[in-house]
Design an enzyme around this catalytic site. Structure first.
Site, PDB file in Angstrom:
ATOM      1  N   ILE A  40      33.196  21.684  62.339  1.00  0.00           N
ATOM      2  CA  ILE A  40      33.136  20.566  63.536  1.00  0.00           C
ATOM      3  C   ILE A  40      32.842  19.261  62.995  1.00  0.00           C
ATOM      4  CG2 ILE A  40      32.219  22.520  65.123  1.00  0.00           C
ATOM      5  CD1 ILE A  40      29.207  21.645  64.287  1.00  0.00           C
ATOM      6  N   GLY A  41      32.624  19.149  61.814  1.00  0.00           N
ATOM      7  CA  GLY A  41      32.472  17.949  61.176  1.00  0.00           C
ATOM      8  C   GLY A  41      32.833  17.697  59.987  1.00  0.00           C
ATOM      9  N   GLN A  42      33.377  16.417  59.687  1.00  0.00           N
ATOM     10  CA  GLN A  42      33.684  16.149  58.255  1.00  0.00           C
ATOM     11  C   GLN A  42      33.175  14.906  57.861  1.00  0.00           C
ATOM     12  OE1 GLN A  42      35.733  18.211  55.524  1.00  0.00           O
ATOM     13  NE2 GLN A  42      34.489  16.602  54.721  1.00  0.00           N
ATOM     14  N   GLY A  43      32.183  14.951  57.043  1.00  0.00           N
ATOM     15  CA  GLY A  43      31.579  13.791  56.743  1.00  0.00           C
ATOM     16  C   GLY A  43      32.346  13.285  55.194  1.00  0.00           C
ATOM     17  N   TYR A  75      30.118  13.111  52.953  1.00  0.00           N
ATOM     18  CA  TYR A  75      29.184  14.025  51.656  1.00  0.00           C
ATOM     19  C   TYR A  75      29.065  15.482  52.176  1.00  0.00           C
ATOM     20  CZ  TYR A  75      27.889   9.001  50.594  1.00  0.00           C
ATOM     21  OH  TYR A  75      28.064   7.942  50.365  1.00  0.00           O
ATOM     22  N   SER A  76      29.742  15.921  53.266  1.00  0.00           N
ATOM     23  CA  SER A  76      29.587  17.257  53.806  1.00  0.00           C
ATOM     24  C   SER A  76      30.978  17.624  54.660  1.00  0.00           C
ATOM     25  CB  SER A  76      28.192  17.213  54.700  1.00  0.00           C
ATOM     26  OG  SER A  76      28.460  16.390  55.712  1.00  0.00           O
ATOM     27  N   ASP A  96      21.982   4.262  58.195  1.00  0.00           N
ATOM     28  CA  ASP A  96      23.405   4.493  58.526  1.00  0.00           C
ATOM     29  C   ASP A  96      23.818   4.948  60.067  1.00  0.00           C
ATOM     30  OD1 ASP A  96      25.987   4.875  58.079  1.00  0.00           O
ATOM     31  OD2 ASP A  96      26.032   6.763  57.468  1.00  0.00           O
TER      32      ASP A  96
HETATM   33  N1  ATP Z   1      23.678  19.972  64.044  1.00  0.00           N
HETATM   34  C1  ATP Z   1      24.951  19.493  64.622  1.00  0.00           C
HETATM   35  N2  ATP Z   1      25.655  20.100  65.495  1.00  0.00           N
HETATM   36  C2  ATP Z   1      26.862  19.657  65.646  1.00  0.00           C
HETATM   37  N3  ATP Z   1      27.608  18.908  65.041  1.00  0.00           N
HETATM   38  C3  ATP Z   1      27.040  18.336  64.005  1.00  0.00           C
HETATM   39  C4  ATP Z   1      25.815  18.516  63.677  1.00  0.00           C
HETATM   40  N4  ATP Z   1      25.435  17.877  62.612  1.00  0.00           N
HETATM   41  C5  ATP Z   1      26.520  17.079  62.095  1.00  0.00           C
HETATM   42  N5  ATP Z   1      27.655  17.366  63.200  1.00  0.00           N
HETATM   43  C6  ATP Z   1      28.905  16.959  62.852  1.00  0.00           C
HETATM   44  O1  ATP Z   1      29.379  16.732  61.905  1.00  0.00           O
HETATM   45  C7  ATP Z   1      29.692  15.265  61.613  1.00  0.00           C
HETATM   46  C8  ATP Z   1      29.441  14.813  60.361  1.00  0.00           C
HETATM   47  O2  ATP Z   1      28.210  15.108  59.713  1.00  0.00           O
HETATM   48  P1  ATP Z   1      27.105  14.076  59.089  1.00  0.00           P
HETATM   49  O3  ATP Z   1      27.230  12.810  59.472  1.00  0.00           O
HETATM   50  O4  ATP Z   1      25.619  14.767  58.934  1.00  0.00           O
HETATM   51  O5  ATP Z   1      27.806  14.287  57.522  1.00  0.00           O
HETATM   52  P2  ATP Z   1      28.186  13.138  56.522  1.00  0.00           P
HETATM   53  O6  ATP Z   1      28.853  13.962  55.253  1.00  0.00           O
HETATM   54  O7  ATP Z   1      26.860  12.700  55.998  1.00  0.00           O
HETATM   55  O8  ATP Z   1      28.734  12.043  57.180  1.00  0.00           O
HETATM   56  P3  ATP Z   1      29.070  10.449  57.019  1.00  0.00           P
HETATM   57  O9  ATP Z   1      30.368  10.232  56.242  1.00  0.00           O
HETATM   58  O10 ATP Z   1      28.905   9.930  58.392  1.00  0.00           O
HETATM   59  O11 ATP Z   1      27.969  10.109  56.307  1.00  0.00           O
HETATM   60  C9  ATP Z   1      29.011  14.601  62.506  1.00  0.00           C
HETATM   61  O12 ATP Z   1      29.490  13.401  63.065  1.00  0.00           O
HETATM   62  C10 ATP Z   1      28.963  15.670  63.797  1.00  0.00           C
HETATM   63  O13 ATP Z   1      30.018  15.195  64.636  1.00  0.00           O
END
Ligand code: ATP
Length: 616
Positions: free
Chosen positions: A113-116, A118-119, A231
């Site tokens: 559901i999400g692609q960041g 770092y994750s 951020d």
């Molecule tokens: N608890 C959650 N429930 C549902 N979706 C989530 C949750 N946490 C994160 N996401 C989804 O995953 C996406 C990426 O999460 P997150 O921002 O924590 O990752 P990241 O790798 O740190 O991203 P970034 O590149 O922004 O630093 C979020 O934009 C959101 O859409």
């Protein structure tokens, strides 16, 4: 769809309650000790001392060091027994202090559901209760203590925070045998990026106030705990179907202490999108461009600001002429109290800038229409940043195809308004569309709405915008940069470029690296490539050691000049609008990209060789 498998872990308890098993009197995580935990100093001069008092003191010190060491060993033994992997507790035992790992089998992993950067984030079902949860698989290198420490910082900060408007870390899924970890959170149906990019969703004033208030409550809590998020952006602001907003992603957050408050890096905060972040690795144009935009919106700081500021290299950012703020003009549809609040929050001068607490007490929240109750907010279909990006990609592909069909070639065109971008249903028509390798960058939904740059159709697409801006007389500033004149000169810096590019949210490149390593998000992965992680360390750490570039050197001269000392070739000055010749930029970008690829290939080749040698 599949179950995450692991061997050693405990299971979950009641629905809704925190599934983490706390030991009695679980202490607050101690941030100050994170980096020092394993440094045991043995002062050899103590034993040689002729001073009896000093010697007695030394013995006492020695005894306490020894007992400290054995206490530490006990803690490690306990953590091992609890099922934590040794690579984690041996580097950052505070992270797991008082907790036990959650069983991977306790969750059924569903879709991503999400692609960041770092994750990767997955929706999952808690097997025992059926509750939906989010599992965030954090990218890091378990072989690199620095990488583990940075991943640990996010966890420690999350453990420190406890507020209804902050994503609560409910537990950690891992096992003794595993080399990866998943952070467990409540599942949130939306993020603000997805919601605000949906042309069908229009928030009323009281709904906006409701979201704003919750965001500020969450941030106020962080600040009271000494935590700065660094951020804040729409995709990190999560909303559930009950209308509750929670601030997420503390990957770049840090704790401000009296000791470190002047030492924190400025190299945090997502600029205006992944494309920009990738381009930022080339000549640093995008920092300057963004600053230019900010000046145009908020006005440039007065002379007194430049005289008083203690920020290093601040005068490098001083524009050649004064910009008047256009915020009021741009936000003329907003209530006056709302614009005044925005002005305070965006104030360039720190002493004028509002805080989360002052914002909550501002006239904006005290005048009608008041913030609505979260439970009265409509329920929207799930919509995330990822969905918005998908729509953007499809839209760009479609625009590109149209342009090709019409024979315009590589000319770029901007859509009239974001509202005209296709919504998800439309995009299904595009399934069989040709996959154009040049269309790779993803852009944030809000990007179109606010910054209004063009659709990008290639790695250098962003510069079309720069070309367009040539027409506007108010974009005048001077900029100097060193333009690489040959491939061979650039190749010397290719590794630095590669690392830098990886460190700056380059999903495009990260993804390919992960593929090379055979990372499969459906499995617990035991190792991850360290190239991406290295740069991540640099970025998260706040130093750029991992990147090989010293950004503090980047803006040495003023005004608004870029001085890239690592590109030791032909100096070129441009006076006038803040632009480059697009053809040159195209060339540089392409060359840089190919250098980045080469550097990555070389890195993996060498890494592969090392692994072979070790195995032999
Ligand atoms: N608890 C959650 N429930 C549902 N979706 C989530 C949750 N946490 C994160 N996401 C989804 O995953 C996406 C990426 O999460 P997150 O921002 O924590 O990752 P990241 O790798 O740190 O991203 P970034 O590149 O922004 O630093 C979020 O934009 C959101 O859409």
């Amino acid at each position: 769809m599949g179950c995450i498998s692991s061997k050693n872990a405990s299971c979950l308890t009641d629905q809704g309650a925190s599934p983490v098993h706390h030991r009695e009197n679980s202490p607050e995580p101690d941030f100050s000790s994170l980096n020092q935990q394993h440094r045991v100093f043995v002062d050899h001069s103590l034993g040689a001392s002729h001073n009896n008092r000093r010697s007695r003191k030394s013995k006492r010190l020695g005894v306490s060091l020894l007992s400290g060491l054995s206490a530490h060993r006990n803690v490690e033994a306990e953590q091992a027994a609890a099922g934590w992997p040794s690579w984690l507790f041996s580097v950052a035992s505070e992270v797991v202090e008082g907790w036990v790992p959650l069983k991977a089998e306790a969750f059924q992993k569903l879709e991503k559901i999400g692609q960041g950067t770092y994750s990767s984030v997955f929706r999952a079902r808690e097997v025992e209760t059926g509750r939906m949860v989010a599992l965030k698989k954090v990218k890091f290198d378990s072989l690199q203590p620095e990488s583990i420490r940075f991943m640990a910082r996010e966890i420690l900060i999350l453990r420190k925070l406890n507020h209804p408007n902050i994503m609560k870390l409910e537990g950690i899924v891992t096992s003794r045998a595993s080399r990866s970890i998943y952070l467990l959170f409540e599942y949130m149906e939306h993020d603000l990026s997805g919601l605000s990019s949906n042309p069908d969703i229009r928030f009323t004033e009281s709904q906006i106030k409701c979201y704003m208030q919750q965001l500020l409550w969450g941030l106020e809590h962080c600040h009271m705990q000494g935590v700065i998020h660094r951020d804040i952006k729409a995709s990190n602001i999560l909303v559930n179907n009950k209308g509750v907003l929670k601030v997420g992603d503390f990957g770049l957050a840090n704790v401000v202490t009296a000791k470190n408050k002047h030492q924190l890096t400025s190299r945090v905060v997502t600029l205006w999108g992944l494309l920009a972040m990738e381009c930022q690795s080339i000549c640093g144009v995008w920092d300057i461009e963004q600053l230019h935009k900010i000046y145009k919106l908020c006005g440039s700081p007065p002379d007194s600001f430049w005289r008083k500021t203690w920020l290093p290299h601040a005068t490098s950012f001083r524009p050649q002429h004064t910009y008047e703020a256009t915020l009021r003009e741009r936000c003329r549809e907003l209530p006056t109290s709302g614009v005044s609040l925005l002005e305070t929050l965006l104030s360039m001068e720190p002493y004028k800038r509002g805080t989360a607490s002052s914002a909550l007490n501002s006239e904006y929240f005290l005048t009608t229409p008041y913030a609505c109750d979260p439970s009265s907010l409509p329920k929207y279909p799930p919509n995330k940043e990822m969905d918005a990006k998908y729509r953007d990609d499809m839209c760009r592909k479609r625009a590109n195809l149209k342009l090709r069909d019409s024979g315009v070639g590589r000319k770029h065109k901007r859509p009239n308004s974001y509202a005209k971008l296709p919504i998800r249903q439309d995009t299904f028509e595009d399934k069989n569309m040709r996959n154009d390798a040049s269309i790779t960058s993803t852009t944030h939904g809000n990007y179109y709405k606010f910054s209004d740059p063009p659709v990008t159709t290639g790695p250098a697409g962003g510069f079309v915008w720069a070309v367009k801006r040539r027409k506007h007389p108010d974009n005048i500033s001077t900029l100097t940069y060193y333009q690489p004149s040959s491939r061979s000169q650039l190749s010397e810096t290719s590794v630095a470029f590669a690392k830098n590019a990886f460190g700056l949210n380059s999903n495009l490149h990260n993804d390919s690296v992960w593929e090379v390593q055979g990372d499969n998000d459906d499995q617990i992965v035991d190792d991850v490539p360290s190239e991406g992680k290295l740069s991540r360390i640099g970025e998260r750490q706040g130093s750029l050691n991992g990147c090989g570039l010293d950004f503090s050197q980047r803006y040495k001269d003023s005004p608004v000049k870029i001085n890239l000392e690592h590109l030791q070739s032909g100096k070129q000055s441009i006076s006038g609008p803040l632009i480059f010749k697009s053809s040159k930029i195209d060339e540089i970008l392409q060359r840089n990209e190919s250098n980045i690829r080469q550097a990555v290939r070389k890195f993996h080749f060498q890494r592969g060789k090392k692994i072979l040698i070790t195995q032999e």
